[in-house]
Design a protein around this motif. Structure first.
Motif: not given
Length: 396
Positions: A166-194
């Motif tokens: 419920l805490a995750v849901q509460g933070y996520a709902a408030a974050g979504t209202r503020a414009g945060v994008v929660f991209a679920t089902g999305t796996r990180v495969t690498g990081l590019v460093t420069t």
């Protein structure tokens, strides 16, 4: 509460190509960080989660919230987070089923009593209302406890337990209202460093150019850190718990009770009890298959301390992952080699109870201002020297 209105990237659709802040991990830590950054006015925040929000460790912890620790930084994180959870209905605005029944540690060894006496004195300096109590007082608080052989106990009435999902849901709902994008089902495969910076995040839905990356990937953090060339010594360890069948008569309202020597614990849960223990022989790994064999360990531990629990019928259970570091303390900070790579991980079972304060700390680190709590002792580089802080016991 219904699931938050997160904005997952549909199958086959690329995520946005650019973000100010990319947070890897959609558990309570990632959701808290995203919420606090958005609240501070940061825009273009993307949270990447390989499954569903709270689908990893955050979906299956025991929900304890406490300020009873043995060192200043963990006490401060726990106490600040506890206050935040007490105010969660207003900010960010969600019911997390907080039950402030207190935490009760049962002590059966003289060395443990002496250590807790020192810890309680330190906690009280921080305003935590913990106190050492007698075996008889412990039994009055928790009628399941048998006082024979119990030397003392420690109780703090403002601690308790809540529902992490419920805490995750509460933070996520408030974050979504503020414009945060929660991209679920999305796996990180690498990081590019420069040079000394991460410039992009590779995912199975496309690449995201970014200015800041935050690892809040829990038990998967070592692999994420390695993508950036940052050593995050986190290992996954399975922890299991069980729920009793509905009890008749109903269980009394009791504190979150822990037999410190054995780590056996129990507290109220709906119409029964939640039970668990930390198995010292549990091998590392990502297996979250629930089995019943560990219940023998629990029953042996409570046979003399709370014998009425030893034969209670079990209706269900689950297994989740602890994200464990060598000293059982968290990793929080900014990489000294990759300047825009930050991390909040390795909480060793304390992530939920410290998430609100850590969200504020990481917000401050991203904004390059002094954090609300000095967490310099929790920097990952402590393992490169002899500056590790006192190890926390492997209890909930």
């Amino acid at each position: 509460m219904n699931a938050p209105a997160s904005r997952p990237a549909p199958n086959g659709t690329a995520v946005g190509s650019e973000a100010d802040v990319v947070i890897i991990g959609g558990g309570v830590m990632g959701a808290s960080i995203a919420y606090h950054l958005a609240e501070a006015g940061v825009r273009d925040i993307v949270v990447l989660e390989q499954g569903e929000l709270a689908g990893g460790s955050s979906g299956k912890p025991i929900g304890g919230v406490r300020a009873q620790f043995s060192d200043p930084v963990n006490i401060a994180l726990g106490a600040r987070s506890l206050r935040a959870y007490q105010d969660f209905g207003r900010r960010p605005g969600a019911d997390i089923k907080l039950d402030s029944v207190g935490y009760l540690f049962l002590l059966t060894e003289p060395a443990h009593v002496a250590a807790f006496e020192t810890s309680v004195a330190l906690q009280q300096e921080f305003g935590v209302p913990s106190r050492l109590i007698s075996a008889r007082e412990a039994q009055q608080l928790c009628p399941y406890v048998v006082p024979d052989g119990l030397l003392a106990a420690v109780y703090s009435p403002t601690d308790g337990h809540a529902r992490p999902g419920l805490a995750v849901q509460g933070y996520a709902a408030a974050g979504t209202r503020a414009g945060v994008v929660f991209a679920t089902g999305t796996r990180v495969t690498g990081l590019v460093t420069t040079g000394d910076r991460v410039t992009a995040v590779h995912t199975d839905r496309g690449d995201i150019r970014c200015r800041t990356v935050i690892c809040a990937a829990g038990a998967w953090s070592a692999a994420v850190g390695a993508m950036a060339g940052v050593d995050l010594p986190v290992r996954p360890v399975r922890r299991q718990l069980a729920f009793t069948a509905p009890l008749t008569p109903p269980a009394p309202r009791i504190p979150f009770t822990i037999d410190f020597a054995s780590t056996a614990y129990f507290h109220n849960s709906d119409d029964g009890l939640l039970l668990g223990i930390a198995d010292p022989d549990q091998a590392d790994g990502f297996d979250v298959t629930w089995t019943a064999d560990w219940l023998d360990l629990f029953r042996a531990a409570v046979a003399h301390r709370a014998p009425a629990l030893a034969d209670l019928p079990i209706s269900s259970g689950w297994a989740g992952l602890y994200e464990v570091t060598p000293d059982h303390n968290a990793l929080i900070g900014r990489s000294t080699t990759v300047g825009n790579f930050l991390y909040a991980t390795g909480f060793s079972g304390h992530g939920f109870l410290q998430a609100p304060a850590v969200g504020e700390v990481v917000r401050d680190l991203v904004l390059d201002r002094p954090p609300v709590i000095d967490v310099s002792a929790l920097h990952a580089d402590r393992f490169l020297s002899s500056t590790t802080i006192r190890p926390e016991a492997a209890v909930v």
